[in-house]
Design a protein around this motif. Structure first.
Motif, PDB file in Angstrom:
ATOM      1  N   THR A 249       8.815 -10.370  -0.778  1.00  0.00           N
ATOM      2  CA  THR A 249       7.797  -9.310  -0.811  1.00  0.00           C
ATOM      3  C   THR A 249       7.720  -8.686   0.588  1.00  0.00           C
ATOM      4  OG1 THR A 249       6.643 -10.704  -2.372  1.00  0.00           O
ATOM      5  CG2 THR A 249       5.427  -8.806  -1.537  1.00  0.00           C
ATOM      6  N   VAL A 250       7.567  -9.534   1.588  1.00  0.00           N
ATOM      7  CA  VAL A 250       7.549  -9.046   2.971  1.00  0.00           C
ATOM      8  C   VAL A 250       8.961  -8.602   3.382  1.00  0.00           C
ATOM      9  CG1 VAL A 250       7.148  -9.691   5.381  1.00  0.00           C
ATOM     10  CG2 VAL A 250       5.556 -10.475   3.598  1.00  0.00           C
ATOM     11  N   GLY A 251       9.972  -9.366   2.970  1.00  0.00           N
ATOM     12  CA  GLY A 251      11.355  -9.056   3.375  1.00  0.00           C
ATOM     13  C   GLY A 251      11.788  -7.668   2.921  1.00  0.00           C
ATOM     14  N   ILE A 279       0.899 -16.976   5.193  1.00  0.00           N
ATOM     15  CA  ILE A 279      -0.157 -16.597   4.229  1.00  0.00           C
ATOM     16  C   ILE A 279      -0.579 -17.846   3.447  1.00  0.00           C
ATOM     17  CG2 ILE A 279      -0.666 -15.257   2.127  1.00  0.00           C
ATOM     18  CD1 ILE A 279       1.235 -13.073   3.183  1.00  0.00           C
ATOM     19  N   ALA A 280       0.428 -18.627   2.989  1.00  0.00           N
ATOM     20  CA  ALA A 280       0.124 -19.852   2.225  1.00  0.00           C
ATOM     21  C   ALA A 280      -0.724 -20.807   3.062  1.00  0.00           C
ATOM     22  CB  ALA A 280       1.423 -20.530   1.776  1.00  0.00           C
ATOM     23  N   THR A 311       4.583  -2.281  12.115  1.00  0.00           N
ATOM     24  CA  THR A 311       3.203  -2.778  12.145  1.00  0.00           C
ATOM     25  C   THR A 311       2.861  -3.449  10.814  1.00  0.00           C
ATOM     26  OG1 THR A 311       2.259  -0.760  11.242  1.00  0.00           O
ATOM     27  CG2 THR A 311       2.486  -0.867  13.647  1.00  0.00           C
ATOM     28  N   ALA A 312       1.842  -4.306  10.876  1.00  0.00           N
ATOM     29  CA  ALA A 312       1.407  -5.000   9.656  1.00  0.00           C
ATOM     30  C   ALA A 312       0.923  -3.989   8.623  1.00  0.00           C
ATOM     31  CB  ALA A 312       0.302  -6.003  10.009  1.00  0.00           C
ATOM     32  N   ASP A 313       0.200  -2.942   9.071  1.00  0.00           N
ATOM     33  CA  ASP A 313      -0.315  -1.941   8.118  1.00  0.00           C
ATOM     34  C   ASP A 313       0.827  -1.218   7.406  1.00  0.00           C
ATOM     35  OD1 ASP A 313      -2.995  -2.434   8.338  1.00  0.00           O
ATOM     36  OD2 ASP A 313      -3.264  -1.072  10.049  1.00  0.00           O
ATOM     37  N   GLU A 314       1.871  -0.923   8.177  1.00  0.00           N
ATOM     38  CA  GLU A 314       3.038  -0.255   7.585  1.00  0.00           C
ATOM     39  C   GLU A 314       3.630  -1.137   6.471  1.00  0.00           C
ATOM     40  OE1 GLU A 314       7.066   1.504   9.658  1.00  0.00           O
ATOM     41  OE2 GLU A 314       5.531   0.633  10.933  1.00  0.00           O
ATOM     42  N   LEU A 315       3.776  -2.434   6.772  1.00  0.00           N
ATOM     43  CA  LEU A 315       4.361  -3.351   5.789  1.00  0.00           C
ATOM     44  C   LEU A 315       3.468  -3.478   4.560  1.00  0.00           C
ATOM     45  CD1 LEU A 315       5.897  -6.308   7.864  1.00  0.00           C
ATOM     46  CD2 LEU A 315       7.035  -4.354   6.813  1.00  0.00           C
ATOM     47  N   ILE A 316       2.152  -3.564   4.795  1.00  0.00           N
ATOM     48  CA  ILE A 316       1.233  -3.716   3.652  1.00  0.00           C
ATOM     49  C   ILE A 316       1.334  -2.478   2.757  1.00  0.00           C
ATOM     50  CG2 ILE A 316      -1.205  -3.868   2.974  1.00  0.00           C
ATOM     51  CD1 ILE A 316      -1.624  -5.672   5.476  1.00  0.00           C
ATOM     52  N   GLY A 317       1.427  -1.296   3.369  1.00  0.00           N
ATOM     53  CA  GLY A 317       1.584  -0.061   2.580  1.00  0.00           C
ATOM     54  C   GLY A 317       2.841  -0.134   1.718  1.00  0.00           C
ATOM     55  N   ILE A 352      -3.827 -11.188   5.064  1.00  0.00           N
ATOM     56  CA  ILE A 352      -2.400 -10.796   5.036  1.00  0.00           C
ATOM     57  C   ILE A 352      -2.027 -10.181   6.387  1.00  0.00           C
ATOM     58  CG2 ILE A 352      -0.678  -9.307   3.921  1.00  0.00           C
ATOM     59  CD1 ILE A 352      -2.411  -9.392   1.373  1.00  0.00           C
ATOM     60  N   ASN A 353      -2.913  -9.305   6.873  1.00  0.00           N
ATOM     61  CA  ASN A 353      -2.667  -8.636   8.144  1.00  0.00           C
ATOM     62  C   ASN A 353      -2.480  -9.641   9.282  1.00  0.00           C
ATOM     63  OD1 ASN A 353      -3.044  -6.998  10.538  1.00  0.00           O
ATOM     64  ND2 ASN A 353      -3.624  -5.375   9.104  1.00  0.00           N
ATOM     65  N   GLU A 354      -3.343 -10.648   9.301  1.00  0.00           N
ATOM     66  CA  GLU A 354      -3.262 -11.673  10.354  1.00  0.00           C
ATOM     67  C   GLU A 354      -1.946 -12.453  10.262  1.00  0.00           C
ATOM     68  OE1 GLU A 354      -6.136 -14.916  10.969  1.00  0.00           O
ATOM     69  OE2 GLU A 354      -7.639 -13.316  10.796  1.00  0.00           O
ATOM     70  N   ALA A 355      -1.593 -12.841   9.023  1.00  0.00           N
ATOM     71  CA  ALA A 355      -0.348 -13.616   8.836  1.00  0.00           C
ATOM     72  C   ALA A 355       0.852 -12.794   9.263  1.00  0.00           C
ATOM     73  CB  ALA A 355      -0.217 -14.065   7.382  1.00  0.00           C
TER      74      ALA A 355
END
Ligand code: GLY
Length: 362
Positions: A249-251, A279-280, A311-317, A352-355
């Protein structure tokens, strides 16, 4: 030679595994060609090394395929390359009885699978995987795909091959980066489904990285057994198969964020596994010590565990285009111990952002 069955009723097939199998593919492939056109799709580096012996073996049984060479890597998985292959097949008057044969790694296999699944609404498919990643993962299970600029593997289908032949001798010529990428998927199987395999890798990481034949054969067979079992139980990726998405998912988001050129698939998945393990841990599913075991093993396998320039926000988007998203909620395949996992929805964006921030350098 080992044979492992993917049990899917009338869509079931064999995975043949052994050293030197490529020079004898003709006998195994001949019955699948029938009277149709064989279309062999490959990439330049593999073409130079292995095409001739495959062609010789096919010629021995009277099969002369149309050979189509496509760009190497993710450039194989574009709509333009797809249309080029289809155009070549039309020029060669390939019909509904055509058989598409992929010779190469995961990208050419994904493309060839998508061609086979859509050409004239579907023709036969054989995979001859030549990378560790393709042998242990992508050639088995019928996932085919093209990339969209905003989401990896967004355009695709399920189309099972009729046969997979994994020649373990070709792994000798694997470039080190390819070896590392394949080992990322083996680490994934170990971390989420098979603690013994994780232990084997911990015990023999350097030998595996050095392409020791005995170790490679052991981990290839064990990984294929896992993949065949998981696919046999959940062909359409609605249940247990989703576990194979650990790290993906992140990859996949990392791959999209970097235009499919910043990190190879295996590298992005390695960083993704570390992020998702974090995250886990934040969800209380595993301990920090277990996250460290994953980080240590990935590092010993020469894999990156941090990414930069994102950035984490970019990845979450980007992760909102993931195929596991339901009702706008992000879902992850997460370990609840080394060797076991579950798919969970995570709504806490801050968590999620923190992880993610823990694996990102900007
Ligand atoms: N590579 C993950 C799957 O085939 O489901």
């Amino acid at each position: 030679m080992r044979q492992i069955s993917v049990r899917l009723g009338d869509r079931g097939y064999l995975v043949m595994i052994g050293a030197g199998l490529l020079s004898g593919v003709g006998e195994a492939v001949r019955p699948l060609v029938g009277g149709g056109k064989a279309v062999l799709v490959t990439v330049p580096p593999v073409r130079e090394l292995y095409l001739q012996s495959v062609l010789d073996s096919l010629a021995d049984v009277g099969v002369q395929p149309l050979v189509v060479t496509v760009p190497d890597g993710e450039d194989a998985k574009t709509p333009r390359t797809y249309l080029d292959v289809v155009g070549r097949m039309l020029d060669a008057e390939a019909g509904r009885d055509a058989l598409v044969i992929s010779l190469g790694g995961g990208c050419v296999g994904d493309l060839a699978g998508f061609v086979a699944s859509t050409y004239m609404r579907g023709v036969g498919l054989v995979h001859l995987p030549t990378t560790l990643l393709a042998q242990v993962d992508s050639s088995i299970g019928g996932k085919s795909a093209l990339n969209h600029p905003r989401a990896k593997n967004l355009i695709g289908s399920f189309h099972q091959p009729e046969l997979v032949i994994a020649d373990t001798r070709v792994l000798r010529t694997l470039p080190p980066k390819e070896a590392r990428c394949g080992l990322a998927e083996v680490l994934k199987y170990g971390a989420i489904l098979d603690s013994e395999l994780f232990g084997i890798l911990e015990g023999k990481a350097e030998e595996a990285l050095g392409l020791n034949e005995g170790i490679l054969e052991e981990i290839v067979c064990r990984s294929i057994e896992i993949k065949a079992r998981v696919v046999g139980a959940d062909e359409m990726d609605r249940g247990g198969r989703m576990l194979l998405n650990f790290g993906h998912t992140v990859g996949h988001a990392i791959e999209s964020a970097t235009g499919y050129t910043g990190y190879s698939h295996g590298e992005a998945v390695a960083i993704g596994m570390v992020a998702e393990a974090r995250i886990a841990a934040k969800l209380g599913m595993i301990s920090d010590g277990e996250v460290e075991r994953i980080v240590r093993l990935a590092t010993r396998l020469g894999l990156p565990t941090r990414a930069s320039g994102i950035t984490a926000d970019e990845l979450i988007g980007l992760m909102h285009s993931d195929k596991k998203v339901r009702g706008g909620e992000l879902r992850f395949a997460l370990p609840d111990a080394i060797g076991s996992g579950v798919v969970v929805g995570v709504t806490d964006r801050g968590l999620i952002n923190e992880a993610l921030s823990g694996v990102l350098e900007y």
